[in-house]
Design a protein around this motif. Structure first.
Motif, PDB file in Angstrom:
ATOM      1  N   SER A  64       0.956  -1.324   0.026  1.00 35.90           N
ATOM      2  CA  SER A  64       0.015  -0.053   0.114  1.00 35.90           C
ATOM      3  C   SER A  64       0.813   1.318  -0.089  1.00 35.90           C
ATOM      4  N   SER A  65       2.027   1.151   0.756  1.00 35.19           N
ATOM      5  CA  SER A  65       2.902   2.410   0.929  1.00 35.19           C
ATOM      6  C   SER A  65       3.503   2.845  -0.558  1.00 35.19           C
ATOM      7  N   TRP A  66       3.953   1.618  -1.154  1.00 34.77           N
ATOM      8  CA  TRP A  66       4.360   1.648  -2.627  1.00 34.77           C
ATOM      9  C   TRP A  66       3.552   2.233  -3.569  1.00 34.77           C
ATOM     10  N   ALA A  67       2.184   1.868  -3.350  1.00 34.78           N
ATOM     11  CA  ALA A  67       1.023   2.259  -4.412  1.00 34.78           C
ATOM     12  C   ALA A  67       1.053   3.696  -4.308  1.00 34.78           C
ATOM     13  N   LEU A  70       3.862   5.703  -5.614  1.00 39.23           N
ATOM     14  CA  LEU A  70       3.566   5.850  -6.960  1.00 39.23           C
ATOM     15  C   LEU A  70       2.460   6.925  -7.418  1.00 39.23           C
ATOM     16  N   ARG A  71       1.554   6.840  -6.961  1.00 42.64           N
ATOM     17  CA  ARG A  71       0.156   7.451  -7.146  1.00 42.64           C
ATOM     18  C   ARG A  71       0.659   9.041  -6.950  1.00 42.64           C
ATOM     19  N   ARG A  98      -2.667  -1.412  -9.735  1.00 40.09           N
ATOM     20  CA  ARG A  98      -3.982  -1.051  -9.832  1.00 40.09           C
ATOM     21  C   ARG A  98      -4.193   0.132  -8.945  1.00 40.09           C
ATOM     22  N   PHE A  99      -3.699   0.060  -7.550  1.00 41.54           N
ATOM     23  CA  PHE A  99      -4.014   1.107  -6.788  1.00 41.54           C
ATOM     24  C   PHE A  99      -3.024   2.378  -6.925  1.00 41.54           C
ATOM     25  N   SER A 100      -1.913   2.406  -7.572  1.00 42.14           N
ATOM     26  CA  SER A 100      -1.017   3.430  -7.997  1.00 42.14           C
ATOM     27  C   SER A 100      -1.741   4.511  -9.125  1.00 42.14           C
ATOM     28  N   GLN A 101      -2.851   3.880  -9.793  1.00 47.14           N
ATOM     29  CA  GLN A 101      -3.476   4.772 -10.707  1.00 47.14           C
ATOM     30  C   GLN A 101      -2.385   5.138 -11.760  1.00 47.14           C
ATOM     31  N   LEU A 102      -1.511   4.144 -11.937  1.00 47.19           N
ATOM     32  CA  LEU A 102      -0.547   4.732 -13.307  1.00 47.19           C
ATOM     33  C   LEU A 102      -1.116   4.154 -14.583  1.00 47.19           C
ATOM     34  N   GLY A 103      -1.995   3.425 -14.730  1.00 52.46           N
ATOM     35  CA  GLY A 103      -2.618   2.976 -15.731  1.00 52.46           C
ATOM     36  C   GLY A 103      -1.626   2.100 -16.706  1.00 52.46           C
ATOM     37  N   ASP A 104      -1.512   2.700 -17.872  1.00 55.63           N
ATOM     38  CA  ASP A 104      -0.263   1.880 -18.853  1.00 55.63           C
ATOM     39  C   ASP A 104       0.874   2.237 -18.780  1.00 55.63           C
ATOM     40  N   LYS A 105       1.160   3.123 -17.692  1.00 49.56           N
ATOM     41  CA  LYS A 105       2.577   3.489 -17.366  1.00 49.56           C
ATOM     42  C   LYS A 105       3.498   2.372 -16.896  1.00 49.56           C
ATOM     43  N   VAL A 106       2.679   1.323 -16.218  1.00 42.85           N
ATOM     44  CA  VAL A 106       3.125   0.219 -15.484  1.00 42.85           C
ATOM     45  C   VAL A 106       3.235  -1.226 -16.603  1.00 42.85           C
ATOM     46  N   ARG A 107       4.461  -1.618 -16.396  1.00 45.09           N
ATOM     47  CA  ARG A 107       4.429  -2.784 -17.347  1.00 45.09           C
ATOM     48  C   ARG A 107       5.169  -4.006 -15.993  1.00 45.09           C
TER      49      ARG A 107
END
Length: 121
Positions: A64-67, A70-71, A98-107
């Motif tokens: 959760s802290s990482w998410a 990142l958000r 999912r919880f970082s809300q970075l969408g397609d920035k994450v691979r």
């Protein structure tokens, strides 16, 4: 004794590799975040690469802290790539995605060779 080790290294001017070994119970506190924040520069997106291949897991609080981190910094991040090894770490990475809300920035990567190719591209 610590149950995990986090190594943060700059690969290029706008690329940082974060390598986690072991099980992260949160004993490192805010230190990894403080270290990464040194690489965040306004107007120059940072690409982050997380090598989690040798990680055995992280607590829900750590994920959760990482998410949240990142958000909070998503406007200053370019691509965020994560290499996972175990099924559990893969599920944790998907939750962070999912919880970082970075969408397609994450691979997400399961293949170390593909991850290495992206890291050094």
């Amino acid at each position: 004794a610590r149950s995990c080790c986090v190594a943060i290294s700059r690969i290029a001017e706008r690329r940082v590799l974060v390598r986690l070994l072991g099980q992260d119970y949160g004993e490192l506190g805010l230190e990894p975040f403080r270290e990464l924040e040194k690489s965040l520069v306004e107007g120059a997106p940072l690409d982050l690469f997380f090598d989690l291949y040798s990680a055995t897991g992280a607590t829900m609080d750590v994920s959760s802290s990482w998410a949240l981190w990142l958000r909070r910094h998503r406007d200053r991040l370019g691509r965020v790539s994560m290499l996972t090894g175990s099924t559990f770490v893969s599920l944790s990475a998907k939750t962070v995605q999912r919880f970082s809300q970075l969408g397609d920035k994450v691979r997400l990567y399961a293949d170390p060779a593909e991850f290495a190719g992206a890291l050094h591209a």
